[in-house]
Every structure is written in structure tokens, then in C-alpha cells.
Write a protein that holds these residues in place. Sequence first.
Motif, PDB file in Angstrom:
ATOM      1  N   LYS A 239       0.828  -1.208   0.000  1.00 47.00           N
ATOM      2  CA  LYS A 239       0.000   0.000   0.000  1.00 47.00           C
ATOM      3  C   LYS A 239       0.856   1.248   0.000  1.00 47.00           C
ATOM      4  N   SER A 240       1.917   1.265   0.827  1.00 50.61           N
ATOM      5  CA  SER A 240       2.692   2.483   0.969  1.00 50.61           C
ATOM      6  C   SER A 240       3.502   2.783  -0.290  1.00 50.61           C
ATOM      7  N   GLY A 241       3.781   1.781  -1.096  1.00 47.95           N
ATOM      8  CA  GLY A 241       4.611   2.011  -2.272  1.00 47.95           C
ATOM      9  C   GLY A 241       3.845   2.407  -3.522  1.00 47.95           C
ATOM     10  N   LEU A 242       2.519   2.388  -3.470  1.00 45.56           N
ATOM     11  CA  LEU A 242       1.745   2.640  -4.679  1.00 45.56           C
ATOM     12  C   LEU A 242       1.563   4.143  -4.926  1.00 45.56           C
ATOM     13  N   ARG A 243       1.687   4.548  -6.210  1.00 45.41           N
ATOM     14  CA  ARG A 243       1.600   5.978  -6.536  1.00 45.41           C
ATOM     15  C   ARG A 243       0.192   6.396  -6.966  1.00 45.41           C
ATOM     16  N   VAL A 244      -0.527   5.510  -7.636  1.00 42.78           N
ATOM     17  CA  VAL A 244      -1.895   5.874  -8.050  1.00 42.78           C
ATOM     18  C   VAL A 244      -2.943   4.865  -7.581  1.00 42.78           C
ATOM     19  N   HIS A 245      -2.592   3.596  -7.530  1.00 50.12           N
ATOM     20  CA  HIS A 245      -3.607   2.584  -7.233  1.00 50.12           C
ATOM     21  C   HIS A 245      -4.220   2.808  -5.851  1.00 50.12           C
ATOM     22  N   ASN A 246      -5.543   2.815  -5.807  1.00 48.64           N
ATOM     23  CA  ASN A 246      -6.303   3.048  -4.554  1.00 48.64           C
ATOM     24  C   ASN A 246      -6.011   4.405  -3.936  1.00 48.64           C
ATOM     25  N   ARG A 247      -5.600   5.388  -4.744  1.00 47.27           N
ATOM     26  CA  ARG A 247      -5.280   6.710  -4.194  1.00 47.27           C
ATOM     27  C   ARG A 247      -6.158   7.800  -4.799  1.00 47.27           C
ATOM     28  N   ALA A 248      -7.338   7.447  -5.296  1.00 49.14           N
ATOM     29  CA  ALA A 248      -8.230   8.446  -5.890  1.00 49.14           C
ATOM     30  C   ALA A 248      -8.486   9.577  -4.901  1.00 49.14           C
ATOM     31  N   GLY A 249      -8.437  10.817  -5.416  1.00 49.01           N
ATOM     32  CA  GLY A 249      -8.684  11.984  -4.574  1.00 49.01           C
ATOM     33  C   GLY A 249      -7.417  12.571  -3.976  1.00 49.01           C
ATOM     34  N   GLN A 250      -6.336  11.793  -3.982  1.00 53.91           N
ATOM     35  CA  GLN A 250      -5.069  12.290  -3.431  1.00 53.91           C
ATOM     36  C   GLN A 250      -4.231  12.912  -4.550  1.00 53.91           C
ATOM     37  N   PRO A 251      -3.267  13.797  -4.172  1.00 53.18           N
ATOM     38  CA  PRO A 251      -2.436  14.406  -5.220  1.00 53.18           C
ATOM     39  C   PRO A 251      -1.419  13.426  -5.784  1.00 53.18           C
ATOM     40  N   CYS A 252      -1.172  13.556  -7.100  1.00 51.00           N
ATOM     41  CA  CYS A 252      -0.143  12.748  -7.767  1.00 51.00           C
ATOM     42  C   CYS A 252       1.232  13.189  -7.277  1.00 51.00           C
ATOM     43  N   ASP A 253       2.081  12.231  -6.915  1.00 48.56           N
ATOM     44  CA  ASP A 253       3.446  12.522  -6.451  1.00 48.56           C
ATOM     45  C   ASP A 253       4.280  13.220  -7.511  1.00 48.56           C
ATOM     46  N   VAL A 254       3.954  12.965  -8.769  1.00 48.80           N
ATOM     47  CA  VAL A 254       4.787  13.475  -9.864  1.00 48.80           C
ATOM     48  C   VAL A 254       4.391  14.896 -10.233  1.00 48.80           C
ATOM     49  N   CYS A 255       3.074  15.166 -10.392  1.00 51.67           N
ATOM     50  CA  CYS A 255       2.644  16.460 -10.935  1.00 51.67           C
ATOM     51  C   CYS A 255       1.694  17.221 -10.017  1.00 51.67           C
ATOM     52  N   GLY A 256       1.165  16.596  -8.993  1.00 54.26           N
ATOM     53  CA  GLY A 256       0.283  17.295  -8.070  1.00 54.26           C
ATOM     54  C   GLY A 256      -1.191  17.282  -8.449  1.00 54.26           C
ATOM     55  N   ASP A 257      -1.514  16.847  -9.672  1.00 52.93           N
ATOM     56  CA  ASP A 257      -2.912  16.737 -10.086  1.00 52.93           C
ATOM     57  C   ASP A 257      -3.632  15.722  -9.178  1.00 52.93           C
ATOM     58  N   THR A 258      -4.964  15.786  -9.173  1.00 55.55           N
ATOM     59  CA  THR A 258      -5.722  14.863  -8.337  1.00 55.55           C
ATOM     60  C   THR A 258      -5.909  13.524  -9.049  1.00 55.55           C
ATOM     61  N   ILE A 259      -5.577  12.448  -8.373  1.00 59.12           N
ATOM     62  CA  ILE A 259      -5.724  11.107  -8.946  1.00 59.12           C
ATOM     63  C   ILE A 259      -7.210  10.782  -9.073  1.00 59.12           C
ATOM     64  N   ARG A 260      -7.586  10.263 -10.228  1.00 53.85           N
ATOM     65  CA  ARG A 260      -8.999   9.963 -10.505  1.00 53.85           C
ATOM     66  C   ARG A 260      -9.220   8.472 -10.611  1.00 53.85           C
ATOM     67  N   GLU A 261     -10.511   8.137 -10.689  1.00 53.13           N
ATOM     68  CA  GLU A 261     -10.888   6.729 -10.678  1.00 53.13           C
ATOM     69  C   GLU A 261     -11.940   6.466 -11.750  1.00 53.13           C
TER      70      GLU A 261
END
Length: 292
Positions: A239-261
Motif C-alpha cells: 500500500k505504501s509504495g503505490l503511486r496511483v492505485h487506490n489513491r483516488a482523490g489524493q495528489p499525484c506525487d509526480v505532478c500534483g494533479d488529483t488522482i482519478r478513478e
Amino acid sequence: MPELPEVESLAEFLKERAVGRTVLAVDVVAVQALKTFDPPVTALGGLTVTGVARHGKFLDLDCDGLHLVVHLARAGWLRWRDDLSGAKPVRPGKGPLAARVRFAPGDDGLAPGFELTEAGTQKRLAVYVTRDPREVPGVAALGPDPLDPSFTVDTLRRIVSGSRTQIKGLLRDQKVVAGIGNAYSDEVLHAARMSPFKIAGTLTDAQVADLHEAVVATLREAVERARGLAAKDLKAEKKSGLRVHNRAGQPCDVCGDTIREVSFSDSALQYCPTCQTGGKPLADRRLSRLLK
Ligand SMILES: [Zn+2]
């Protein structure tokens, strides 16, 4: 669901702990989990674990030439126990315990082993006892392993060429590439900056090379992170290593955009619009169907 990196780590973990040990007994608690009857599961008693391997998401314990093959499915897990000598027999039908593998006591007097558990009501965890792991249909049908050196850019190019399948679905198909599931296909596509709905056959040579690099790097990084952790910690690590999976609504580590689902009837995918789809959110089919 445990995917290639977690199963690889479990295999390495078991290699260190189980190889050289004598199987005392394999107790199958969830009868529906045992998919084979010949050889019987009792045939494993008295045999020594000589090796542990991974095939896709399958775990394979070689016991003097007989194989105990396990697929953890969606909600299954493996727990190592330092001493099972005092463990009570378990009656079928209650709780998450699917099977228990007990080893003979070591020099320290402890009788370790491991338990296969499965949470939830959908019971899909599968256990096979075979003379050859390829007798397991799911193993026989596996596509190339992305961590095998033979998985090159050319291998991936052959896989995508002419395919009309969306790349997300193609990566998850065990017959096409072994070991990648819903979580790591999200991660790979984020690393490759690629839309999950992109049709595989339309990838340019440069995109195939990028995707190949993303597949190998994402999985290798995940294996490295999980390496050496006790089996019980692997789920948290995933869980802690994932950048987008199951992270909808959180900011993207790379660009800051909101992760969508995008939701489907029995699963969901997550992605970053800026990194993967030119800033445009993908249509959520379930939502758009409801809006019609
Ligand atoms: Zn992003």
C-alpha cells in the motif's frame, strides 16, 4: 490482491525459512480450496522442501519432486508461524484459515509452519498438489514473466502488435504477461504516462519501449521494497509504495494533479489525468450510463 512483487517476496521468504525442512502434514481446512486429488495432500507428509518458486502469481513449494502450488487469489495471504506444535486442530467452515502447512521440529525444538488465510466470503484461494507445476491449468497458460531476462522490448512489441485490447486489460491478462494484476497495471501505466484505455496495437515503437521500461522498473522496485520484510508486513508495504492505485482523490506525487478513478462492476482503476491522459479525465462508464 497479491501480485508478482508480493508473491516473489513470499517465495524468497519461504526459500529462507522452509527449504530443508520436513513436512509433517498439510491440513486443508477449506475443502473447496484443494483443487487436486491425485496425488493426495497426505503424500506431502515426510517429504523435504527442496525449493520454492514463483510462476506468475502462483507460489510453488517443491517437496522432493511433489509440488504444493498455491494461488492466493484476491483476499488470500500467507502467514509464517514460528511454532505450530501447540496449534489446535481447526474445523472446516469457520474463519479465514484455508490450510496449514506444518513442519517437523527443528534443532531448536520449535515446529514452524505457515497458514494460508482468505478474508471475505468469496473463496477463491486455490491449493494444488501435483508432480509438475505445469499440470496446474493457470500455470500452464501463463504468458512470459516480466522479471525474466527473456522479457525484452521485442517480447512486449510482439504482445501488443495487432491487439485491439485496451492496454490496461492486456497487462492484467495472465496469459499475455504473468503476474501483473489490477494494482500494478495502474502503477505501470502511470510510470509509462499512458492512458489505461489506449488500444495496445496503436502503441508506437517508442511507447512500447517506455512501457517495457515501466513494467520492469515498477515490478523490480516493488520487489526490492518488499524484500526482507517478514511476510506479515508485505501488505502494508504494498500500500505504501503505490503511486496511483487506490489513491483516488489524493495528489499525484509526480505532478500534483488529483488522482482519478474509473469504476467497473467489480473493480476500479486509478490514474493521473495530467500524467496519463493529457489532463482530460476519462469517462466513468458506470457514471455516464447512470446519467443517460
Ligand atoms: Zn500526475
